[in-house]
Design an enzyme around this catalytic site. Structure first.
Site, PDB file in Angstrom:
ATOM      1  CB  CYS A 109      91.417  23.174  82.955  1.00 22.08           C
ATOM      2  SG  CYS A 109      91.233  24.966  82.542  1.00 22.08           S
TER       3      CYS A 109
ATOM      4  CD  GLU B  15      89.077  22.840  80.093  1.00 16.96           C
ATOM      5  OE1 GLU B  15      89.434  22.611  78.811  1.00 16.96           O
ATOM      6  OE2 GLU B  15      89.182  24.039  80.076  1.00 16.96           O
TER       7      GLU B  15
ATOM      8  CG  HIS C 278      91.535  27.985  81.400  1.00 16.75           C
ATOM      9  ND1 HIS C 278      92.657  27.290  81.293  1.00 16.75           N
ATOM     10  CD2 HIS C 278      91.920  29.532  80.860  1.00 16.75           C
ATOM     11  CE1 HIS C 278      93.967  27.913  80.756  1.00 16.75           C
ATOM     12  NE2 HIS C 278      93.320  29.116  80.819  1.00 16.75           N
TER      13      HIS C 278
ATOM     14  CB  CYS D 282      96.103  23.134  81.052  1.00 17.36           C
ATOM     15  SG  CYS D 282      94.662  24.538  82.208  1.00 17.36           S
TER      16      CYS D 282
END
Length: 159
Positions: free
Chosen positions: A91, A60, A58, A88
């Site tokens: 992260c 992040e 992701h 999420c």
């Protein structure tokens, strides 16, 4: 983390939106992130889950990894994570483990957002609690996602 104004957060979110656009250009869901320490961007990232065949890539995570390498430390105290979409659970957990001082996000994520959408992360029991600001350039951050998925549906419908 040094004090930031709304204008500072918007400037940083603009950088994260630039990362999201880079991801879109590569066929990734357009989420972008930057990690800043003071006035310096120490990490940048966009989603790389599809191209990298990596469910943990992701935006992040990519930005936090880059910041850790650049700063030579897995702890990112004094840093702020700025991301276009509400993080999420994975992260948000990574940001807490990295000990970032702040998390700034743009659009809420009603399906997977762990800060305020699907539930609140249990900061009360954690030994580190970053400050969180949401909704920074939220309309723009949400629009890029809507435009991406609209274009994807249109492309699928024409095949």
């Amino acid at each position: 983390m040094e004090r930031k104004t709304a204008a500072d957060f918007e400037k940083l979110m603009t950088l994260a939106l630039g990362q999201a656009r880079r991801g879109w250009a590569r066929g990734e869901v357009p989420v972008g992130a930057v990690v800043v320490r003071g006035q310096e961007v120490v990490g940048r990232g966009f989603n790389r889950t599809i191209g990298g065949r990596d469910p943990s890539a992701h935006a992040e995570i990519v930005a936090l990894r880059q910041a850790g390498r650049r700063l030579g430390n897995h702890r990112l105290a004094g840093c702020c994570l700025v991301v276009t979409l509400e993080p999420c659970v994975m992260c948000l957990g990574a940001a807490v483990q990295a000990r970032v001082d702040g998390i700034v996000f743009g659009a809420a994520d009603p399906k997977a957002g762990a800060v305020s959408s699907i539930g609140r992360f249990p900061f009360a029991k954690m030994n580190h609690r970053p400050q969180v600001w949401g909704g920074v350039l939220g309309l723009e951050c949400g629009r890029i996602l809507k435009d991406f998925f609209r274009a994807r549906r249109k492309t699928r419908a024409s095949h």
